[in-house]
Design a protein around this motif. Sequence first.
Motif, short mmCIF file in Angstrom:
data_model
loop_
_atom_site.label_atom_id
_atom_site.label_comp_id
_atom_site.label_asym_id
_atom_site.label_seq_id
_atom_site.Cartn_x
_atom_site.Cartn_y
_atom_site.Cartn_z
N MET A 14 0.84 -1.18 0.00
CA MET A 14 0.00 0.00 0.00
C MET A 14 0.88 1.24 0.00
N TYR A 52 -3.18 3.38 6.01
CA TYR A 52 -2.97 2.56 7.20
C TYR A 52 -3.82 1.31 7.08
N PHE A 53 -3.18 0.17 6.95
CA PHE A 53 -3.91 -1.09 6.94
C PHE A 53 -3.35 -1.98 8.04
N GLN A 63 -6.53 -6.07 12.94
CA GLN A 63 -7.89 -5.55 12.94
C GLN A 63 -8.83 -6.46 12.14
N HIS A 64 -8.29 -7.08 11.11
CA HIS A 64 -9.13 -7.91 10.25
C HIS A 64 -9.05 -9.39 10.62
N ALA A 85 -10.00 -9.08 15.18
CA ALA A 85 -11.28 -8.42 15.48
C ALA A 85 -12.32 -8.73 14.40
N GLY A 86 -11.91 -8.68 13.15
CA GLY A 86 -12.89 -8.83 12.07
C GLY A 86 -13.08 -10.26 11.60
N TRP A 135 -12.09 -0.91 -3.17
CA TRP A 135 -12.21 -2.30 -2.72
C TRP A 135 -12.37 -2.38 -1.21
N CYS A 136 -11.57 -1.62 -0.47
CA CYS A 136 -11.69 -1.62 1.00
C CYS A 136 -13.10 -1.19 1.38
N CYS A 183 -16.11 -3.55 0.84
CA CYS A 183 -16.25 -4.59 1.85
C CYS A 183 -16.75 -4.00 3.16
N HIS A 184 -16.29 -2.81 3.51
CA HIS A 184 -16.77 -2.20 4.76
C HIS A 184 -18.26 -1.88 4.69
N ASN A 186 -16.80 -5.14 20.46
CA ASN A 186 -17.92 -4.51 19.77
C ASN A 186 -19.16 -4.50 20.64
N VAL A 226 -19.54 -2.43 8.73
CA VAL A 226 -18.32 -1.79 9.20
C VAL A 226 -18.37 -0.28 9.02
N ILE A 273 -19.47 1.72 12.04
CA ILE A 273 -18.59 1.91 13.19
C ILE A 273 -17.34 2.69 12.80
N GLY A 274 -17.43 3.42 11.71
CA GLY A 274 -16.32 4.30 11.35
C GLY A 274 -15.43 3.78 10.23
N LYS A 298 -9.36 6.91 9.54
CA LYS A 298 -9.11 5.53 9.97
C LYS A 298 -8.12 4.84 9.03
C1 HEC Z 1 -13.12 -8.62 3.38
C2 HEC Z 1 -13.69 -7.41 3.92
C3 HEC Z 1 -12.76 -6.26 4.24
C4 HEC Z 1 -11.86 -5.66 3.40
C5 HEC Z 1 -11.56 -6.00 1.96
C6 HEC Z 1 -11.26 -4.59 4.15
N1 HEC Z 1 -11.78 -4.55 5.42
FE1 HEC Z 1 -11.27 -3.23 6.89
N2 HEC Z 1 -12.57 -4.12 8.16
C7 HEC Z 1 -13.35 -5.22 7.87
C8 HEC Z 1 -14.13 -5.59 9.06
C9 HEC Z 1 -15.10 -6.75 9.16
C10 HEC Z 1 -13.79 -4.66 10.06
C11 HEC Z 1 -14.38 -4.58 11.48
C12 HEC Z 1 -13.55 -5.25 12.49
C13 HEC Z 1 -14.18 -5.12 13.86
O1 HEC Z 1 -15.20 -5.77 14.09
O2 HEC Z 1 -13.65 -4.35 14.67
C14 HEC Z 1 -12.80 -3.77 9.47
C15 HEC Z 1 -12.22 -2.70 10.16
C16 HEC Z 1 -11.29 -1.84 9.61
C17 HEC Z 1 -10.72 -0.71 10.30
C18 HEC Z 1 -11.09 -0.25 11.71
C19 HEC Z 1 -12.33 0.56 11.60
C20 HEC Z 1 -12.80 1.11 12.92
O3 HEC Z 1 -13.73 1.91 12.87
O4 HEC Z 1 -12.28 0.75 13.95
C21 HEC Z 1 -9.83 -0.11 9.44
C22 HEC Z 1 -8.96 1.11 9.70
C23 HEC Z 1 -9.84 -0.88 8.21
N3 HEC Z 1 -10.74 -1.91 8.35
C24 HEC Z 1 -9.05 -0.58 7.10
C25 HEC Z 1 -9.13 -1.27 5.89
C26 HEC Z 1 -8.34 -0.95 4.72
C27 HEC Z 1 -7.32 0.18 4.62
C28 HEC Z 1 -8.70 -1.83 3.76
C29 HEC Z 1 -8.19 -1.93 2.33
C30 HEC Z 1 -6.77 -1.94 2.13
C31 HEC Z 1 -9.70 -2.72 4.33
N4 HEC Z 1 -9.93 -2.34 5.62
C32 HEC Z 1 -10.30 -3.74 3.63
C33 HEC Z 1 -13.43 -5.87 6.65
C34 HEC Z 1 -12.69 -5.56 5.52
#
Ligand code: HEC
Length: 455
Positions: free
Chosen positions: A342, A347-348, A352-353, A356-357, A401-402, A405-406, A418, A442, A445-446, A452
């Motif tokens: 990236m 910030y990735f 978090q994924h 948490a996710g 793409w990010c 999914c969110h 959560n 997602v 929740i921001g 973020k």
């Molecule tokens: C496959 C689905 C998916 C993709 C693709 C994805 N995310 Fe997420 N992301 C999530 C989920 C689900 C959460 C919630 C996690 C939780 O429950 O705290 C999350 C949470 C986050 C958070 C924290 C948000 C918060 O409010 O606390 C950030 C920052 C984040 N993602 C950044 C990214 C970035 C940057 C990318 C792309 C490079 C990305 N994500 C791609 C599913 C995804």
Amino acid sequence: MISWRKHYRQTLIAIGLLLSTSASIYGQDGDPKNGEKLFKANCTACHALDKQVIGPALKGVVARLETEQGLGKDWLYKWIKNNKELRASGDKYANEVFEKFNKTEMQVFPNLTDKDIDDILAYTTNPPEPAPAKTDAAKDTANAGSANAAPQSSTTTNVVIISLLAIAGLLVWILLKLRQLVKLGQSEDLAGLNETRVKSFREIYEKYHYIGKGLIAILALLAAYGVWNWIMWIGVYKGYKPEQPIYFSHKIHAGEQKIDCQLCHSSAKYGKVSEIPSMNVCMNCHRTISEYNAEHYMEPGKDKAFYDGEIKKIYAATGWDPEKQQYTGKTQPVEWTRIHNMPDFVYFNHAQHVVAGEQAIINSFNKKNPNNKIDVVCKACHGKIDTMNVVQMANDFTMGWCIECHRTTEVDMNNGYNKEYFKNLHDKLKKQYPKDGGKITVDAIGGLECGKCHY
Ligand code: HEC
Ligand code: HEC
Ligand code: HEC
Ligand code: HEC
Ligand code: HEC
Ligand code: HEC
């Protein structure tokens, strides 16, 4: 006399034990196919079937322990589940074999059930014949075909080709016009030539200036398109798959050998980056696996010698001398080419994924692929890495793409954090939209806040 009697009783007990254990051995056969999988996932790091590696060869281990030590499956269950505990309990053979192998610790496997161990032992008793080579090679070509299918935007190439054709057409047309002009000039007398030339050039300009302007416009459009593409695709190349210094195949490791992604990429759970494993991680297994013997799986065009050569590179990198079984101290760093990267302003965070996710992503990913549960989290973003001999980017990895999914992924409200932090929001949404029962994605929740994802 007394001592004879003692021996007599002992012999009887031994025979009794032998009979009962052999009954239990032959009474419960395991499934050697499943055993093979479990063996490869858990044991090949230290054991082979027919040669000693870190631990002893395990082919026919049940029969061997039974005849040589009078030990049955119960002992094997205990040993395999927790050899440390068994040793600590003062078990004689457990301590003997530990001493014999210079006190090398075998890993403990508290999660294996008796049934799993039956399967593994069935495999060590009756290893199945290797599958014929052809079917797998054929399957692989099919896989490789789909993995290689031009992932890059074909519209870009189409636009470029059409523009080039248009430019070529224009050039031909200009040439034809020039030829006509030259003919025109030849028909006039020499004296009037200069004047005609000037005149004819002005004429050309006046008559055909729109050609030049058209050309400039086309070039400008192309440039704009290029710049736009360049911005949208900063550091992103879906399908990008560079050659690596060691031909490391994920299909062989994660696919064939079923090694868990996180065994190698262990940092994904703990932080931002999911690192490429260090050479020491490779050596945990390759100190003993010095050759490639999985004859049933070879990529078309590659042979055992090729794979053996690639494994040797691990030794060159770590300075391991496989003959003397020691490190020489001469190391050589391996420079893997980074594939996913990236831009700095993004910030990735993996944890978090992946932590948490995890449940949220598994839930939404499984809707489309209900049968596929292994390594789903990683695959949701990285695609079917376990079918790739060479890693390639499986998605765009763009901002769109990010966000996509969110917007669509429902967060897991049972996850402790959560549950606590978003309770009020959840309750409010439940009242507001009773139909979806307070579905929280997602973005709610921001997950769409610029800050973020951007520094
Ligand atoms: C496959 C689905 C998916 C993709 C693709 C994805 N995310 Fe997420 N992301 C999530 C989920 C689900 C959460 C919630 C996690 C939780 O429950 O705290 C999350 C949470 C986050 C958070 C924290 C948000 C918060 O409010 O606390 C950030 C920052 C984040 N993602 C950044 C990214 C970035 C940057 C990318 C792309 C490079 C990305 N994500 C791609 C599913 C995804
Ligand atoms: C980290 C290396 C390691 C792993 C992984 C490992 N073992 Fe072992 N195993 C050993 C060593 C070393 C010994 C020799 C005894 C000792 O030093 O503790 C051993 C001994 C054994 C023995 C006793 C064999 C004999 O001849 O007495 C059995 C049975 C066994 N292992 C089964 C397994 C099975 C089944 C698995 C996979 C579920 C497994 N081991 C995974 C290192 C390992
Ligand atoms: C035996 C160790 C091992 C296992 C298991 C493994 N990997 Fe890897 N992985 C590597 C190595 C080494 C590289 C760097 C070389 C390459 O790109 O192939 C890598 C590279 C990658 C990359 C590209 C990194 C970059 O440069 O952007 C991704 C993504 C990845 N692995 C995901 C996975 C997933 C998902 C799994 C499970 C399905 C997995 N890996 C299992 C060792 C492993
Ligand atoms: C958990 C054990 C394990 C780990 C860790 C591991 N390997 Fe392997 N590797 C294997 C097995 C098993 C084979 C297949 C050998 C066979 O079946 O004969 C293999 C085969 C290979 C091969 C030949 C096939 C191919 O993929 O091209 C190479 C090269 C290789 N490994 C490199 C590596 C590198 C580099 C690392 C560290 C990033 C690594 N391995 C980590 C178990 C492992
Ligand atoms: C939500 C999407 C998402 C999930 C889930 C995910 N990754 Fe990634 N992965 C990414 C992105 C985005 C990058 C690029 C990060 C960067 O360049 O900073 C990346 C980069 C990587 C890299 C290259 C090194 C790095 O951190 O930059 C490896 C290796 C990797 N991922 C492995 C894994 C493994 C193994 C899993 C499962 C445990 C996993 N990823 C789960 C999105 C994801
Ligand atoms: C879920 C994560 C996420 C959120 C939220 C997010 N971005 Fe991005 N943004 C990214 C990623 C990832 C990239 C890098 C994309 C690439 O390399 O193509 C990016 C790239 C950009 C770029 C560079 C141009 C481009 O398209 O590559 C700009 C400008 C930008 N973001 C602005 C914003 C603004 C303004 C917001 C808030 C409205 C925002 N971003 C919210 C993930 C996010």
